[in-house]
Design an enzyme around this catalytic site. Structure first.
Site, PDB file in Angstrom:
ATOM      1  N   ASP A 135       1.006  -1.209  -0.091  1.00  0.00           N
ATOM      2  CA  ASP A 135       0.120   0.037  -0.191  1.00  0.00           C
ATOM      3  C   ASP A 135       0.968   1.192  -0.083  1.00  0.00           C
ATOM      4  O   ASP A 135       2.114   1.069  -0.122  1.00  0.00           O
ATOM      5  CB  ASP A 135      -0.797  -0.125   1.298  1.00  0.00           C
ATOM      6  CG  ASP A 135      -2.246   0.680   0.811  1.00  0.00           C
ATOM      7  OD1 ASP A 135      -2.306   1.733   0.363  1.00  0.00           O
ATOM      8  OD2 ASP A 135      -3.427  -0.046   0.772  1.00  0.00           O
ATOM      9  N   HIS A 206      -2.932   3.216  -4.632  1.00  0.00           N
ATOM     10  CA  HIS A 206      -2.414   2.731  -3.325  1.00  0.00           C
ATOM     11  C   HIS A 206      -0.950   2.014  -3.547  1.00  0.00           C
ATOM     12  O   HIS A 206      -0.677   1.104  -3.034  1.00  0.00           O
ATOM     13  CB  HIS A 206      -3.234   1.342  -2.614  1.00  0.00           C
ATOM     14  CG  HIS A 206      -4.650   2.040  -2.224  1.00  0.00           C
ATOM     15  ND1 HIS A 206      -4.730   2.477  -0.994  1.00  0.00           N
ATOM     16  CD2 HIS A 206      -5.610   1.586  -2.747  1.00  0.00           C
ATOM     17  CE1 HIS A 206      -5.789   2.732  -0.575  1.00  0.00           C
ATOM     18  NE2 HIS A 206      -6.713   2.397  -1.625  1.00  0.00           N
ATOM     19  N   GLU A 273      -9.984   2.814  -5.198  1.00  0.00           N
ATOM     20  CA  GLU A 273      -9.401   4.068  -4.770  1.00  0.00           C
ATOM     21  C   GLU A 273      -8.309   4.586  -5.584  1.00  0.00           C
ATOM     22  O   GLU A 273      -7.429   5.162  -5.324  1.00  0.00           O
ATOM     23  CB  GLU A 273      -9.224   4.045  -3.604  1.00  0.00           C
ATOM     24  CG  GLU A 273     -10.335   3.733  -2.614  1.00  0.00           C
ATOM     25  CD  GLU A 273     -10.162   3.708  -1.052  1.00  0.00           C
ATOM     26  OE1 GLU A 273     -11.009   3.698  -0.485  1.00  0.00           O
ATOM     27  OE2 GLU A 273      -9.167   3.328  -0.791  1.00  0.00           O
TER      28      GLU A 273
END
Length: 504
Positions: A135, A206, A273
Site C-alpha cells: 500500500d 495505493h 480508490e
C-alpha cells in the site's frame, strides 16, 4: 449443552456422555463434499469421516470444541479424561470462500503473529487468509528483482496516530517485510490447516511505497516523483502508477516472484480508490489513452486490470480485485471482492463474475464495536457482535436466482491504520470474527429471524473460555478493559446511516 461455533447442519444426541480416552478414527469418503464431515462420539471414542482431508480437519476442530476450553491450550494441563457428550454431527460449509483479510501494509505484523492468526482461522473453520501486502504506507514482500521495494518501500519515517483532528504523530520509524522464505513458511503452515493464503499486490492506486522506491513508476511529467516518500498518513492518495509499458513489465516481474511463493488460484491486484487526476494532467497518460483507442481514464485503468487478468490466466491463475475493477469493463475470468455495500457484487454476479461479499457497512472489523465513549479510536460505522451475526452474504436481489451461485463466499476485513499491534488486532477481530465464521459456514435463517440470543449464550457458555485458552485479547461483552482503550487518539465516524440489507 453442546456449544459449537460455527453451528453444525445437524446434531443428534445418541446417548448420554462419558470420559473421552483420546481414541480418534478418521477416514475419507469421497461421496461427501470435500469439506463436509460426519463426527460420531460414543463410548468407543470418536470417528471422523470427511469428504476429503479438509473435511477430516474440520471434524477435528469440532471434536476439539467438545473436549472443552483446555483443548485449545498449547499443551494438556488436565490429568483426568474429559467427559464428552455422545452424539453424531453431520456438517458441511455453506460457502467455499470463508475469508479474513489482514492488512499488514499499514502496520506490519511479525511472521509469528501471522502464523498465530492462521491457527485462529482454523479454529473457526475459516479457509482463506487474504494478506494485504502492499500500500502507500509500506511494501511487505521481498522481490529479488527489485530490492528497493523493501530497502526503501518497507519503511516510513513516522506514523499518524488515528484519524481526524487534532493530527498527532508517532515519530518513531515503522516498517518491516516478509522474506520470500517467511511467506513460503506462512503458506505451508496454512496449507497444513487447509487454509489458502491469497496475496494482494495493489495497483494502480495505493502504490506510493513502490513509487518512493522506484520514482520512474509514477507520473513524473506531472509531479516530482523523486521527492515522494513512503506515505506517513492515511486516506485516498492522488499518487498512482503511470500507465506505461515499463510499469506493466515491472509488475510482471513482481507477480512472477509472487506466483513462485503463493500456489493458490487467486491473486488479488487491488484496483480500488485509484484517483485519476494525475492521468488527466499527464501528457504521457493521455497519449497512452489515444494509443490504445480508449475512451477515458476509467478505460485506461481497465486496460491495466485486463492486462494482468490475461497475464495471470496464461499462468493458470485468476485475478480478483476490489469492486472498482468493474469500472471501464472487466475481463470475464476475473472475480470481484465487493466492499462498497452490495451494489458492485450484485452487478458483478449478474454479469457472470464470481463474487466474494465483504461490504464495509457489514463486516469491516476495523470499524467501532459500539457507540460508547470508551471504544479505542472510533472509526466507521458501529458494527456490534449482533450486527455481524445478522450479516447475509447473498443479497435479496440475487437470492432465489441463478446469479446467487456466483456468490462464492464472504470475507471479513481488518484494515490497520489505527491497529498497531497484535493485541489491537485481537480486540478488533474478536469476538466478531466468531460471529462471521458462523455466518460463512452455517446455513442460517433470514437475518431478521436469526437467534442471536442463542449465539450469545453459546459465546458466554463456552467460546469466550476457548478464546481465553488461546490467549486472544478480545473485546469483552461488557466493553473494553481500561488497557484496551486509547484515550486522546482521534477517530472518524461515518455520518451517513448504514443502508438496510433488504434494499441490497
Amino acid at each position: 449443552m453442546v456449544n459449537l461455533i460455527p453451528a453444525p447442519r445437524r446434531l443428534e444426541r445418541t446417548g448420554g456422555s462419558g470420559p473421552f480416552g483420546g481414541d480418534v478414527r478418521t477416514r475419507v469418503d469421497p461421496s461427501l463434499a470435500p469439506e463436509a464431515y460426519t463426527l460420531t462420539v460414543s463410548a468407543g471414542g470418536a470417528e471422523i469421516v470427511g469428504g476429503g482431508e479438509a473435511g477430516v480437519f474440520w471434524g477435528r476442530q469440532t471434536l476439539r470444541q467438545l473436549l472443552g476450553p483446555d483443548a485449545f491450550r498449547r499443551v494438556p494441563i488436565g490429568r483426568e479424561p474429559v467427559t464428552v457428550p455422545y452424539l453424531t454431527i453431520e456438517d458441511a460449509p455453506r460457502f467455499a470462500w470463508r475469508g479474513f483479510m489482514l492488512d499488514v501494509a499499514r502496520h506490519f505484523l511479525p511472521k509469528d503473529d501471522v502464523l498465530r492468526y492462521v491457527d485462529l482461522l482454523a479454529v473457526h473453520k475459516l479457509n482463506v487468509l487474504h494478506l494485504h501486502l502492499t500500500d502507500d504506507q509500506g511494501w511487505r514482500v521481498e522481490i529479488e528483482r527489485h530490492p528497493r521495494l523493501t530497502e526503501v518501500g518497507a519503511w516510513r519515517r513516522r506514523t499518524r496516530r488515528g484519524w481526524g483532528e487534532p493530527v498527532t504523530w508517532d515519530e518513531r520509524p515503522h516498517g518491516g517485510f516478509y522474506s520470500k522464505d517467511d511467506l513460503r513458511e506462512i503458506v505451508a503452515y496454512a496449507a497444513e490447516r487447509h487454509i489458502t493464503v491469497v496475496p494482494e499486490i495493489d495497483l494502480p492506486g495505493h502504490s506510493q511505497a513502490a513509487i518512493a522506491a522506484y520514482p520512474e513508476l509514477g507520473n513524473a511529467d506531472v509531479i516530482d516523483t523523486a521527492a515522494l516518500e513512503v506515505k506517513t498518513d492515511w486516506g485516498i492518495n492522488p499518487h498512482v502508477l503511470a500507465p506505461t509499458e515499463r510499469v506493466l513489465r515491472f509488475y510482471e516481474d513482481v507477480l512472477t516472484e509472487v506466483l513462485e511463493i503463493f500456489p493458490g488460484t487467486f491473486v488479488h491486484i487491488g484496483g480500488d480508490e485509484c484517483l485519476k487526476d494525475e492521468w488527466r494532467a499527464s501528457l504521457a497518460a493521455q497519449a497512452r489513452i489515444r494509443e490504445l483507442g480508449l475512451a477515458d481514464e476509467d478505460e485506461l485503468q481497465s486496460s491495466m486490470i485486463r492486462h494482468f487478468d490475461r497475464w495471470l490466466a496464461d499462468r493458470g491463475r485468476r485475478l480478483i480485485g476490489w469492486d472498482e475493477i468493474l469500472e471501464g469493463g472487466l475481463a470475464q475470468g476475473a472475480a470481484v471482492m465487493c466492499w462498497r455495500w452490495y451494489t458492485g457484487g450484485v452487478a458483478a454476479a449478474k454479469a457472470g463474475h464470481d463474487v466474494v461479499m465483504c461490504p464495509q457497512q457489514e463486516v469491516y472489523l476495523d470499524h467501532v464495536q459500539s457507540g460508547g465513549p470508551d471504544e479505542p479510536v472510533p472509526f466507521g460505522w458501529v458494527h456490534t457482535l449482533e450486527d455481524v451475526y445478522r450479516f447475509e452474504p447473498v443479497p435479496p436481489s440475487l437470492a432465489g436466482t441463478p446469479h446467487a451461485a456466483r456468490v462464492i463466499g464472504a470475507q471479513a476485513n481488518l484494515w490497520t491504520e489505527a491497529v498497531e499491534d497484535r493485541r489491537r488486532v485481537d480486540y478488533q477481530a474478536f469476538p466478531r470474527l466468531a460471529a462471521f465464521a458462523e455466518v460463512a459456514w452455517s446455513e442460517l435463517p433470514h437475518p431478521d429471524e436469526r437467534d442471536f440470543s442463542d449465539f450469545e449464550q453459546r459465546m458466554n457458555a463456552a467460546h469466550y473460555a476457548r478464546l481465553d485458552a488461546l490467549g486472544v485479547a478480545y473485546r469483552p461483552p461488557t466493553g473494553p478493559h481500561p488497557w484496551q482503550q486509547r484515550p486522546g487518539i482521534p477517530g472518524r465516524m461515518h455520518n451517513q446511516p448504514r443502508k438496510p440489507w433488504h434494499q441490497a
